[in-house]
Enzyme design. Structure first.
Site, PDB file in Angstrom:
ATOM      1  N   GLU A   1       2.409  -7.023  15.612  1.00 50.09           N
ATOM      2  CA  GLU A   1       3.479  -7.932  16.029  1.00 50.09           C
ATOM      3  C   GLU A   1       3.372  -8.239  17.527  1.00 50.09           C
ATOM      4  O   GLU A   1       3.615  -9.363  17.960  1.00 50.09           O
ATOM      5  CB  GLU A   1       4.850  -7.332  15.699  1.00 50.09           C
TER       6      GLU A   1
ATOM      7  N   VAL B   1       0.850  -1.186   0.000  1.00 48.43           N
ATOM      8  CA  VAL B   1       0.000   0.000   0.000  1.00 48.43           C
ATOM      9  C   VAL B   1       0.888   1.240   0.000  1.00 48.43           C
ATOM     10  O   VAL B   1       1.941   1.260   0.648  1.00 48.43           O
ATOM     11  CB  VAL B   1      -0.925  -0.017   1.245  1.00 48.43           C
ATOM     12  N   GLY B   2       0.456   2.269  -0.739  1.00 44.72           N
ATOM     13  CA  GLY B   2       1.242   3.514  -0.816  1.00 44.72           C
ATOM     14  C   GLY B   2       2.557   3.244  -1.512  1.00 44.72           C
ATOM     15  O   GLY B   2       2.613   2.563  -2.537  1.00 44.72           O
TER      16      GLY B   2
ATOM     17  N   ASP C   1       8.390  -5.876   2.048  1.00 42.06           N
ATOM     18  CA  ASP C   1       9.705  -5.238   1.933  1.00 42.06           C
ATOM     19  C   ASP C   1      10.811  -6.257   2.172  1.00 42.06           C
ATOM     20  O   ASP C   1      11.698  -6.075   3.010  1.00 42.06           O
ATOM     21  CB  ASP C   1       9.816  -4.068   2.937  1.00 42.06           C
TER      22      ASP C   1
ATOM     23  N   PRO D   1      14.946 -12.056  13.899  1.00 43.15           N
ATOM     24  CA  PRO D   1      16.416 -12.156  13.867  1.00 43.15           C
ATOM     25  C   PRO D   1      17.103 -11.221  14.856  1.00 43.15           C
ATOM     26  O   PRO D   1      18.262 -11.435  15.206  1.00 43.15           O
ATOM     27  CB  PRO D   1      16.761 -11.744  12.431  1.00 43.15           C
ATOM     28  N   GLY D   2      16.378 -10.214  15.312  1.00 43.93           N
ATOM     29  CA  GLY D   2      17.003  -9.229  16.189  1.00 43.93           C
ATOM     30  C   GLY D   2      17.085  -9.670  17.648  1.00 43.93           C
ATOM     31  O   GLY D   2      17.777  -9.032  18.441  1.00 43.93           O
ATOM     32  N   TYR D   3      16.353 -10.722  18.004  1.00 40.44           N
ATOM     33  CA  TYR D   3      16.220 -11.019  19.435  1.00 40.44           C
ATOM     34  C   TYR D   3      16.418 -12.496  19.782  1.00 40.44           C
ATOM     35  O   TYR D   3      15.969 -12.946  20.808  1.00 40.44           O
ATOM     36  CB  TYR D   3      14.833 -10.592  19.932  1.00 40.44           C
TER      37      TYR D   3
HETATM   38  N1  UDP Z   1       2.815  -1.644   4.556  1.00 39.80           N
HETATM   39  C1  UDP Z   1       2.390  -1.078   3.360  1.00 39.80           C
HETATM   40  N2  UDP Z   1       2.392   0.274   3.233  1.00 39.80           N
HETATM   41  C2  UDP Z   1       2.818   1.112   4.226  1.00 39.80           C
HETATM   42  C3  UDP Z   1       3.261   0.542   5.432  1.00 39.80           C
HETATM   43  C4  UDP Z   1       3.257  -0.851   5.560  1.00 39.80           C
HETATM   44  O1  UDP Z   1       2.003  -1.788   2.439  1.00 39.80           O
HETATM   45  O2  UDP Z   1       2.815   2.323   4.029  1.00 39.80           O
HETATM   46  C5  UDP Z   1       2.776  -3.117   4.710  1.00 39.80           C
HETATM   47  C6  UDP Z   1       3.894  -3.804   3.936  1.00 39.80           C
HETATM   48  O3  UDP Z   1       3.473  -5.069   3.517  1.00 39.80           O
HETATM   49  C7  UDP Z   1       4.966  -3.929   4.982  1.00 39.80           C
HETATM   50  C8  UDP Z   1       4.145  -4.245   6.225  1.00 39.80           C
HETATM   51  O4  UDP Z   1       2.956  -3.459   6.073  1.00 39.80           O
HETATM   52  O5  UDP Z   1       5.890  -4.945   4.655  1.00 39.80           O
HETATM   53  C9  UDP Z   1       4.822  -3.925   7.564  1.00 39.80           C
HETATM   54  O6  UDP Z   1       5.388  -2.640   7.572  1.00 39.80           O
HETATM   55  P1  UDP Z   1       6.981  -2.431   7.567  1.00 39.80           P
HETATM   56  O7  UDP Z   1       7.604  -3.408   6.647  1.00 39.80           O
HETATM   57  O8  UDP Z   1       7.255  -0.997   7.284  1.00 39.80           O
HETATM   58  O9  UDP Z   1       7.356  -2.768   9.070  1.00 39.80           O
HETATM   59  P2  UDP Z   1       8.822  -3.268   9.547  1.00 39.80           P
HETATM   60  O10 UDP Z   1       9.119  -4.553   8.880  1.00 39.80           O
HETATM   61  O11 UDP Z   1       9.786  -2.206   9.150  1.00 39.80           O
HETATM   62  O12 UDP Z   1       8.648  -3.395  11.037  1.00 39.80           O
HETATM   63 MN    MN Z   2       8.860  -5.168   6.921  1.00 34.72          MN
END
Ligand code: UDP
Ligand code: MN
Length: 346
Positions: free
Chosen positions: A296, A116-117, A206, A227-229
């Site tokens: 989470e 999204v976005g 991502d 992986p961080g913990y």
């Molecule tokens: N996401 C999205 N648009 C946004 C923010 C989040 O689509 O503007 C979705 C996307 O799938 C992303 C997930 O929500 O992988 C979790 O957010 P993000 O990866 O930023 O969290 P992080 O892994 O950094 O904790």
């Molecule tokens: Mn992510």
């Protein structure tokens, strides 16, 4: 009628009564054991259909593979939890054996991914690498939830694999986008997957695949270690620590810290997870509280009470910025390094 005849008749009568008693007893046993369900006319036994694809693992006859050892294997990492769920690390499983077992079941796997976005920019690599590493040779449907369907790249997919696009509205806060995922996963399972899917994995967009992610990851309820913990003592795990939140995990409690960016399992289990996390997240919001790491945190609370039946090691969600450690023999899936200010709406 002479005496001889009447004796015979008495015997016959006794035998008939005995047979009746035995029949009645056996029928009762059968009913109690639940082996047979009886249909309407109460006579013909019908078969039970078992939907759980985890049940009854059958290997093809004459399959050749390395003899399993009970005294040799990974000794640098823990491969089973205290509740006896396997922890999957490279070197703990035989990929071809597992593939053969699940091939016989003709399983189908769904993946949900949200873009999204500005997060649509991660789709090309995510989809392309999924096609190279994720459940190769199996039926896979990748459900992309996005506000911009035209930004979903056309990726050529092998037979039995496809990308499905679902439209979602954009939200002003990334916390909302991230949180609404549970609701959409719940609805997808209800509305579309029930009849055609065995397993579901819910992944962050991502990220990229770098190595095999396959049948070794299947289970009823599957969680991935963050992986961080993974070497952090309990007190340092970033659970939600305010008792007012429904994601609360008290000090001295909690098993591992799991990723919100990857989880899965059979439909029933993931449905319950999504529904529970969503309900608790929304109830928290009504009370004006947002858990430390949004969904989470709720997922971690859920997994503390509902123990995962399979735990995936951090091989299954590494972070690109993290230096590799000796116990990681392969990185299968990893979050790309991103500039938050650049991609998030707030
Ligand atoms: N996401 C999205 N648009 C946004 C923010 C989040 O689509 O503007 C979705 C996307 O799938 C992303 C997930 O929500 O992988 C979790 O957010 P993000 O990866 O930023 O969290 P992080 O892994 O950094 O904790
Ligand atoms: Mn992510």
């Amino acid at each position: 009628m002479n005496m001889g005849n009447s004796k015979v008749w008495t015997l016959v009568l006794l035998l008939a009564v005995l047979a009746g008693v035995v029949y009645y007893y056996m029928a009762g046993l059968q009913r109690r054991s639940g082996i047979f369900f009886e249909n309407e006319d109460q006579s013909v036994p019908v078969e039970i259909t078992i939907k759980d694809p985890e049940f009854h693992l059958v290997a093809p006859d004459h399959l050749k593979y390395k003899q399993p050892s009970l005294v040799q294997g990974r000794s640098d990492v823990v491969t089973v939890t205290p509740w006896l769920a396997p922890v999957v690390w490279e070197g703990t499983f035989d990929p071809s054996l597992l593939d053969s077992v699940y091939r016989l079941k003709n399983i189908s796997v769904a993946v949900t991914v949200f873009a999204v976005g500005k997060y649509t920019r991660f789709l090309p690599d995510f989809l392309k690498t999924a096609e190279q590493h994720f459940f190769l040779g199996f039926r896979v449907r990748l459900y992309v939830f996005t506000d911009q369907p035209d930004k979903v790249p056309k990726v050529s997919m092998a037979k039995g694999r496809q990308v499905m696009v679902r439209l979602v509205p954009i939200s002003k806060r990334w916390q909302e986008i991230s949180a609404r995922r549970m609701e959409l996963i719940q609805t997808l399972i209800e509305a579309e997957l029930q009849s055609n899917t065995d397993y579901i994995f819910c992944l962050d967009v991502d990220s990229k695949f770098h190595g095999r992610w396959g049948t070794e990851s299947l289970g009823s309820l599957v969680a991935v270690i963050h992986p961080g913990y993974y070497t952090t003592p309990r007190t340092g795990l970033p659970y939600e620590r305010r008792p007012q939140s429904r994601a609360y995990v008290a000090h001295g409690e909690g098993d591992f810290y799991y990723c919100g960016g990857a989880f899965g399992g059979i439909l029933q289990e993931v449905y319950l997870l999504a529904k529970t996390c969503r309900t608790n997240f929304e109830a928290d919001a009504k009370d004006g509280i947002e858990a430390a790491w949004q969904e989470e945190s709720h997922l971690n609370r859920f997994m503390w009470i509902n123990k995962p039946s399979k735990v995936l090691s951090p091989e299954y969600l590494w972070q690109d910025f993290k230096a590799i450690t000796p116990e990681i023999h392969i990185i299968r899936f990893s979050g790309v390094t991103k500039n938050y200010a650049d991609i998030r709406p707030n």
